[in-house]
Design a protein around this motif. Sequence first.
Motif, PDB file in Angstrom:
ATOM      1  N   GLN A   1      46.537  41.988  47.086  1.00  0.00           N
ATOM      2  CA  GLN A   1      45.568  40.900  46.921  1.00  0.00           C
ATOM      3  C   GLN A   1      45.440  40.463  45.454  1.00  0.00           C
ATOM      4  OE1 GLN A   1      45.137  44.016  48.075  1.00  0.00           O
ATOM      5  NE2 GLN A   1      42.969  44.596  48.286  1.00  0.00           N
ATOM      6  N   LEU A   2      45.631  41.390  44.508  1.00  0.00           N
ATOM      7  CA  LEU A   2      45.598  40.990  43.094  1.00  0.00           C
ATOM      8  C   LEU A   2      46.905  40.300  42.707  1.00  0.00           C
ATOM      9  CD1 LEU A   2      44.314  40.809  40.303  1.00  0.00           C
ATOM     10  CD2 LEU A   2      45.143  43.110  39.813  1.00  0.00           C
ATOM     11  N   ARG A   3      48.016  40.793  43.195  1.00  0.00           N
ATOM     12  CA  ARG A   3      49.305  40.141  42.875  1.00  0.00           C
ATOM     13  C   ARG A   3      49.302  38.698  43.380  1.00  0.00           C
ATOM     14  NH1 ARG A   3      54.045  43.764  44.972  1.00  0.00           N
ATOM     15  NH2 ARG A   3      55.365  42.795  43.385  1.00  0.00           N
TER      16      ARG A   3
ATOM     17  N   LEU B   1      39.527  36.571  37.792  1.00  0.00           N
ATOM     18  CA  LEU B   1      40.339  35.347  37.879  1.00  0.00           C
ATOM     19  C   LEU B   1      39.727  34.294  38.799  1.00  0.00           C
ATOM     20  CD1 LEU B   1      43.966  36.819  37.949  1.00  0.00           C
ATOM     21  CD2 LEU B   1      42.820  35.689  36.053  1.00  0.00           C
ATOM     22  N   ARG B   2      39.032  34.754  39.840  1.00  0.00           N
ATOM     23  CA  ARG B   2      38.514  33.795  40.831  1.00  0.00           C
ATOM     24  C   ARG B   2      37.075  33.379  40.569  1.00  0.00           C
ATOM     25  NH1 ARG B   2      41.241  35.727  46.379  1.00  0.00           N
ATOM     26  NH2 ARG B   2      43.276  34.789  45.929  1.00  0.00           N
ATOM     27  N   GLY B   3      36.320  34.208  39.843  1.00  0.00           N
ATOM     28  CA  GLY B   3      34.894  33.961  39.630  1.00  0.00           C
ATOM     29  C   GLY B   3      34.656  32.912  38.557  1.00  0.00           C
TER      30      GLY B   3
ATOM     31  N   SER C   1      39.702  48.783  39.082  1.00  0.00           N
ATOM     32  CA  SER C   1      39.928  47.783  38.024  1.00  0.00           C
ATOM     33  C   SER C   1      40.619  46.555  38.614  1.00  0.00           C
ATOM     34  CB  SER C   1      40.817  48.337  36.913  1.00  0.00           C
ATOM     35  OG  SER C   1      40.143  49.259  36.109  1.00  0.00           O
ATOM     36  N   GLN C   2      41.551  46.807  39.506  1.00  0.00           N
ATOM     37  CA  GLN C   2      42.303  45.681  40.083  1.00  0.00           C
ATOM     38  C   GLN C   2      41.405  44.783  40.928  1.00  0.00           C
ATOM     39  OE1 GLN C   2      46.386  46.277  41.428  1.00  0.00           O
ATOM     40  NE2 GLN C   2      46.140  48.459  41.002  1.00  0.00           N
ATOM     41  N   ILE C   3      40.492  45.403  41.666  1.00  0.00           N
ATOM     42  CA  ILE C   3      39.570  44.584  42.479  1.00  0.00           C
ATOM     43  C   ILE C   3      38.683  43.760  41.545  1.00  0.00           C
ATOM     44  CG2 ILE C   3      37.655  44.663  44.143  1.00  0.00           C
ATOM     45  CD1 ILE C   3      40.341  45.374  45.383  1.00  0.00           C
ATOM     46  N   ALA C   4      38.240  44.373  40.443  1.00  0.00           N
ATOM     47  CA  ALA C   4      37.442  43.626  39.465  1.00  0.00           C
ATOM     48  C   ALA C   4      38.270  42.480  38.870  1.00  0.00           C
ATOM     49  CB  ALA C   4      36.954  44.567  38.364  1.00  0.00           C
ATOM     50  N   GLY C   5      39.557  42.701  38.734  1.00  0.00           N
ATOM     51  CA  GLY C   5      40.451  41.667  38.192  1.00  0.00           C
ATOM     52  C   GLY C   5      40.513  40.432  39.080  1.00  0.00           C
TER      53      GLY C   5
END
Length: 396
Positions: free
Chosen positions: A79-81, A288-290, A280-284
């Motif tokens: 989902q982050l990629r 990017l989207r927030g 960290s990746q979920i926060a990432g």
Amino acid sequence: MHMPAQRELRLARRMARLGTETAFEVLVRAKALEAKGRDIVHLEIGEPDFDTPHNIIDAGCDALHKGFTHYGPSAGLPQLRETIAQYVSETRRVDVSPDEVVVVPGGKPVIFFTILALADEGDEVIYPNPGFPIYESMINYVGAKAVPIRLREEMDFRLDVDELAGLISDRTRLIIVNSPQNPTGGVLTRDDLDQIARAIGDRNILVLSDEIYSRLIFEGEHHSIMSLDGMKERTILLDGFSKTYAMTGWRMGYGVMRADLAAHIARLMTNSSSCTASFSQIAGIEALRGPQDSVERMCAEFKKRRDVMVAGLNKIKGFSCRLPKGAFYVFPNITKTGWRSKKLADALLDDAGVAALSGTAFGDFGEGYLRFSVANSIENIAKALERVDAWTQKNL
Ligand SMILES: Cc1ncc(COP(=O)(O)O)c(C=O)c1O
């Protein structure tokens, strides 16, 4: 009890070729002075003095509670990629797919892995000097030849493409570009990038484009060499979260590159960190989207501080400073002080309580300059300027 003498530490030979990042050493020295009661203004380290925005912290905490506390895929959570692929597609106006994205713990590993994966002993890698010291360190570490392209003040620290063309040889494997640039704040124009692409021509050379400061730009817009016709497949884009979202301690960055290379970089991840921290990746994704207003606020604040710092330095005896166009550093010329850069940086720390870095911390062509970070408050910047001014009045 008889203690056996400590054995000689037998390091692998390659360790003698590994450099370092002086900012961390100066920070340690400055902290040691503080521990003795000295008041130090910290203008040495390259990290935003802002907190990570709340929405991102909330997303990270929520992810921890939801169980993102385990290993994930080496190349990053799908989902982050996907989110990064969309973000890079939009910002660089290219078509990026998730299998061209590798998530790593910070921007630095993209440098480490790219050089490790691409440069053999004897290959040549062209890199900016003065520049981020890890490039030269890693090129030397793998046994490749580090070929500096000098960044000149009179060109506002953009590189001279004719000079670059003259450095390209049959052994050139990789060219590193960095815009906005650390330590000079130089920014490459679209025309510069066009010319760089033309200088490479149809040779089989890849470009590592370090765009970690892509969102911290004060005039004009950011351009990526990846956006140019025919360059997407030949570019390894480095970007990340450390600077843009004040997330240095979360350790998150990414590389975007052709999918076959991405698979090898992911294998280096499997062999080193296994994966980037899952929460960290979920926060990432939220970063990017927030909402992006925190990025704009931070950039506007850095611009204000840059103006104060540059104006102040230009009034100090022996200093002259150009206006950097991006990142959060200023890089004044100090040759007229008559001091060598390292000696001056040491004296300012020891005598004036101002921590800055010698230009030579960024390579030999940094002689004659200092780097000050403006990731500190206007009040502290003003205090540093007063102290440097007082020091020069007394000592020059
Ligand atoms: C030009 C450049 N590239 C990469 C990095 C590494 O960033 P990170 O902290 O995300 O590893 C830095 C950090 O100072 C930098 O200045």
